[in-house]
Design a protein around this motif. Structure first.
Motif, PDB file in Angstrom:
ATOM      1  N   ILE A 450       0.848  -1.202   0.000  1.00 33.26           N
ATOM      2  CA  ILE A 450       0.000   0.000   0.000  1.00 33.26           C
ATOM      3  C   ILE A 450       0.879   1.246   0.000  1.00 33.26           C
ATOM      4  CG2 ILE A 450      -1.850   1.232   1.155  1.00 33.26           C
ATOM      5  CD1 ILE A 450      -2.629  -1.561   0.091  1.00 33.26           C
ATOM      6  N   VAL A 454       0.811   4.075  -3.081  1.00 35.47           N
ATOM      7  CA  VAL A 454       0.311   5.443  -2.892  1.00 35.47           C
ATOM      8  C   VAL A 454       1.430   6.468  -2.804  1.00 35.47           C
ATOM      9  CG1 VAL A 454      -1.747   4.559  -1.742  1.00 35.47           C
ATOM     10  CG2 VAL A 454       0.217   5.284  -0.363  1.00 35.47           C
ATOM     11  N   TRP A 486      -6.401  -5.613  -1.808  1.00 31.93           N
ATOM     12  CA  TRP A 486      -6.625  -4.576  -0.792  1.00 31.93           C
ATOM     13  C   TRP A 486      -6.078  -3.248  -1.298  1.00 31.93           C
ATOM     14  CZ3 TRP A 486      -9.912  -5.228   2.926  1.00 31.93           C
ATOM     15  CH2 TRP A 486     -10.114  -6.483   3.518  1.00 31.93           C
ATOM     16  N   ASN A 487      -6.868  -2.194  -1.146  1.00 34.06           N
ATOM     17  CA  ASN A 487      -6.385  -0.860  -1.510  1.00 34.06           C
ATOM     18  C   ASN A 487      -6.130   0.002  -0.273  1.00 34.06           C
ATOM     19  OD1 ASN A 487      -8.937  -0.217  -0.636  1.00 34.06           O
ATOM     20  ND2 ASN A 487      -9.744   0.285  -2.675  1.00 34.06           N
ATOM     21  N   GLU A 488      -6.151  -0.646   0.879  1.00 30.24           N
ATOM     22  CA  GLU A 488      -5.812   0.044   2.122  1.00 30.24           C
ATOM     23  C   GLU A 488      -5.106  -0.939   3.044  1.00 30.24           C
ATOM     24  OE1 GLU A 488     -10.143  -0.689   4.301  1.00 30.24           O
ATOM     25  OE2 GLU A 488      -9.573   1.317   3.616  1.00 30.24           O
ATOM     26  N   LYS A 489      -4.412  -0.402   4.039  1.00 34.43           N
ATOM     27  CA  LYS A 489      -3.654  -1.262   4.941  1.00 34.43           C
ATOM     28  C   LYS A 489      -4.591  -2.190   5.718  1.00 34.43           C
ATOM     29  CE  LYS A 489       0.112   2.060   5.465  1.00 34.43           C
ATOM     30  NZ  LYS A 489       0.923   2.893   6.384  1.00 34.43           N
TER      31      LYS A 489
END
Length: 797
Positions: A450, A454, A486-489
């Motif tokens: 992630i 980002v 997953w696009n977030e932690k």
């Protein structure tokens, strides 16, 4: 692969139906699958889990899973049975599937509203390491490969390495350059050592390859590729690295062919070492590279445009001149491009200065790659920004993808400005040599991809799993494979708790508490050290403690292993300590013992659970192997103190631990030597092949490479395994012989008979490698009772 070249939607839908039929035959009518356009996914790849409007008709589908390819559909199926049905899927050797929790057909849980869409934040999910083909896949037949490809699809893998059978292709290519089968016999390695022959590290070792092997592996590769394509995967094929047979230099004397240096032989034996490399700037390089890719087209059709290539494996370019380095990169790519004008070069990232604990000594890795990188260096100062840019920018933009192979411990993207604009894949390496060791970096894996994605100016385009060996630590690979979606932690504590429910099919407070401990200890290493298992049972130090009447260091001594400059072990090291070699220990053993106690406390609630049995045996083995490390140190302390009786007590305890751990491992199918040997023998087509293949299988997990009468292989125990029968028949005699000599030398106040010990042990090892003893292929004994008894024997106050 271009969308127009993928298998048709109907073929992909049928392929994922096959995955479902093999995984959940009872629910083969419960799911409907549909390939959809990326436009419906917001322009990216996704899967979409929906309720199927069946109007209550008995036997009709209940759930609809849509996806951009069959891989996304399979990943969506896996996501659904995990997060709505509490199921679990892992390798058969690590406990297999837990599907008891899935409701019967007609009772599957519904999803809310219009369904759940999960998008890939990055397009690629890469899988494999070039040496996995030798450490794990070497003896597989199609039945085992089919299971693995199913597993890949369920994990969302869409970019797998596909290296099987390439020797048959090379045989046909080199025939066109007047190289005979007999001349190739010295070029290819044996079955268990093909990965290193392909990289130009060795030649001939374990060979020659029978023609039946070449033919059958090519046929197997065609099955592998066909299934990968049916599921919408994009395989990565090999390309020409410059590694050539010696005979080519005779056929083309004007070609720029050089002989490389020694790679880990004991004394530079040219029967195995010092391979030949054709310079990428030579026109013959492009000619051979083009011929190889075109021969693959003839064999397989157009199945991919992505190719892996590794030149200068653990050897430096002759100069750090950026112009020269750029010309090398351009030459490698030109050979690919001539064969396939759409070619993309998949290359491992440049890696330097990673600390690793090897035999307890902290080294700094100064190679610029681990396993299959293109350029390597034994000088950490080699790959400065100009050299890195020269290589990375030597091909047109978009025609190179870099694997940041060891990003879980030492991410290179952070200090190279995202590889200076080159697309890359964030990878987890995790395992070396197929060793069996409970280990993980949960917090890093849950956040690292992630952070990279980002980060400003990120060029990250995928995640990958690049372990050297599989079928260990299933929790690690489930977590890492999910990072493709997953696009977030990930909230690791919650994820681990839910994993413990899925793994065993029920919520048990003791198991939840145990896994919370494991998360904060074994599975959250943060010391930045690569974990290669060197427990004393499976890698007994070739170490002579020097007797001292008064020593400040109770376990001082003289290291007699090969020095760091001699002992490459697929790395180059810089030594920073010279103390007794110590296995890597990054957690509190006391806390893990408590976790084991909690596991045992829950045993009556999990009778019959295969996943529980595997984890219980593995955790008990982990605890006892670390105890054995301490016992070994205590034995040496007694030796230094000249306490004969205490040395005898501790050495006998060490021997007893080996026997008890062997008995423990014998109770679980995933920890047996027998299947490894029998799968090798099953591929033999003659008595000679039977002996050759078994020797290959035995040698890889023990001595590995060549030796003399008094010098073990520099790679001995690199691929060590905690396998029942291997402990009792191999590691136990080694330890017994060592301690017998140690005790005798102390009683007689004599120096340790180093040469005698070495001669005896190496002779035993070579005889074992050539042996034909049969070992069990089925577990024996009650794993729960054995674990309980061993806990009481060794760990209760």
């Amino acid at each position: 692969m271009a969308e127009s070249q993928r298998s048709s939607p109907s073929v992909q839908e049928a392929a994922v139906k096959g995955v479902l039929q093999r995984l959940l035959p009872s629910h083969s009518s419960s799911f409907e699958f549909r390939v959809i356009s990326k436009d419906l996914c917001g322009g990216v790849s996704c899967f979409w889990i929906k309720n199927f409007n069946n109007s209550g008709v008995i036997g009709s589908p209940e759930m609809l899973i849509e996806g951009a390819t069959a891989v996304e559909i399979a990943a969506g199926l896996h996501w659904y049975i995990k997060y709505w049905c509490g199921a679990h899927v892992s390798w058969d050797k690590t406990g297999g599937t837990q599907i008891v929790s899935i409701p019967d057909p007609g009772l599957l849980p519904r999803v809310q509203g219009n369904g759940v869409m999960v998008q890939r934040p990055v397009p690629w999910s890469y899988y494999q390491n070039v040496v996995t083909s030798s450490y794990s896949y070497v003896w597989w037949d199609w039945e085992r490969w089919e299971k693995e490809i199913d597993w890949m699809a369920l994990q969302g893998v869409n970019l797998p390495l596909a290296f099987t059978g390439q020797e048959s292709v090379w045989q046909k290519v080199f025939k066109g350059f007047n190289i005979s089968k007999e001349e190739l016999d010295d070029f290819f390695g044996g079955p268990a050592f093909l990965a290193w022959a392909r990289m130009g590290n060795l030649h001939g070792w374990g060979g020659p390859l029978p023609q039946s092997w070449l033919d059958e592996q090519l046929a197997l590769q065609k099955c592998i590729l066909s299934r990968m394509l049916e599921l919408g995967m994009t395989p990565v094929l090999p390309s020409f690295s410059g590694n050539v047979p010696a005979a080519l230099k005779k056929r083309f004397p004007a070609a720029n062919i050089t002989r490389l240096g020694d790679w880990n032989t004991v004394n530079g034996d040219t029967r195995w070492c010092c391979t030949f490399l054709l310079d990428p700037s030579d026109p013959l390089f492009i000619e051979i590279g083009q011929a190889f890719i075109q021969q693959q087209f003839k064999e397989y059709g157009v199945v991919t445009h992505i190719y892996n290539c590794d030149t200068f494996n653990e050897n430096s370019p002759p100069t750090d001149d950026p112009t020269y380095i750029s010309s090398l990169g351009a030459g490698v790519y030109e050979a690919m491009h001539k064969g396939d004008r759409h070619a993309v070069w998949l290359m491992q990232r440049i890696q330097c200065d990673t600390p690793e604990l090897v035999d307890g000594v902290l080294f700094v890795k100064v190679l610029c790659s681990i396993c299959h990188g293109w350029l390597f260096s034994s000088d950490s100062s080699f790959w400065k920004p100009p050299q890195m840019k020269a290589l990375l920018h030597s091909v047109p933009y978009g025609k190179m993808i870099v694997l940041d192979l060891f990003a879980d411990v030492n991410p290179i993207w952070k200090r190279s400005s995202h590889f200076y604009g080159t697309p890359y894949i964030w990878c987890m390496l995790h395992n070396f040599g197929g060793n069996i060791e409970m280990y993980g970096t949960f917090d890093t894996v849950s956040a690292g991809p992630i952070d990279a994605h980002v980060s400003p100016n990120s060029t990250m385009i995928g995640v990958g799993m690049c372990m050297e060996g599989i079928e260990q630590n299933p929790v690690v690979y489930e977590q890492m494979s999910e990072m493709a979606f997953w696009n977030e932690k990930v909230k690791v504590e919650e994820w681990v708790r839910n994993y413990s429910h899925r793994r065993y099919g029920k919520r048990i407070k003791q198991i939840e508490a145990a896994w919370d401990i494991l998360y904060h200890t074994i599975y959250n290493c943060t010391d930045g050290i690569a974990d290669h298992n060197n427990d004393y049972i499976v890698e007994l130090p070739d170490f002579v403690p020097t007797l001292k009447s008064n020593t400040q260091n109770a376990i001082g001594g003289q290291m007699i292993k090969a020095s760091s400059s001699e002992r490459i072990r697929r790395f180059s090291f810089r030594e920073t300590s010279s103390d007794l070699p110590r296995p890597h220990l990054w957690y509190s053993p006391g806390k893990v013992i408590h976790a084991l106690k909690l596991f045992l406390d829950a045993g009556d609630l999990l009778i019959g659970s295969l996943t529980y049995r595997y984890d219980l045996v593995d955790l008990t083995r982990q605890v006892l192997s670390k105890l054995a490390n301490q016992v070994y140190v205590d034995a040496l302390t007694a030796y230094h103190s000249k306490h004969v009786e205490e040395l005898n007590v501790q050495s006998q305890k060490f021997i007893e631990l080996i026997k008890d751990i062997d008995m423990l491992l014998a109770s679980e199918d995933g920890f047996l030597l027998g299947p490894w040997l029998e799968s090798a023998k099953n591929l033999a087509r003659s008595p000679g092949q039977l002996r050759q293949y078994e020797w290959n299988a035995r040698t890889q997990v023990t001595m590995w490479y060549d030796n003399t009468n008094t010098n073990q292989s520099k790679l001995h125990d690199y691929a060590n395994k905690f396998w029942s029968s291997l402990l009792r028949s191999y590691y136990l005699p080694r330890a017994s012989t060592y301690f017998d000599h140690l005790l005798k030398s102390l009683r007689e106040n004599q120096s340790f008979p180093l040469e005698k010990w070495r001669r005896e042990w190496i002779s035993y090892s070579n005889n074992w490698q050539s042996g034909t003893e049969l070992y069990s292929v089925k577990a024996q004994g009650d794993a729960f009772k054995i674990s309980k008894d061993l806990f009481k024997k060794y760990l209760e106050p």
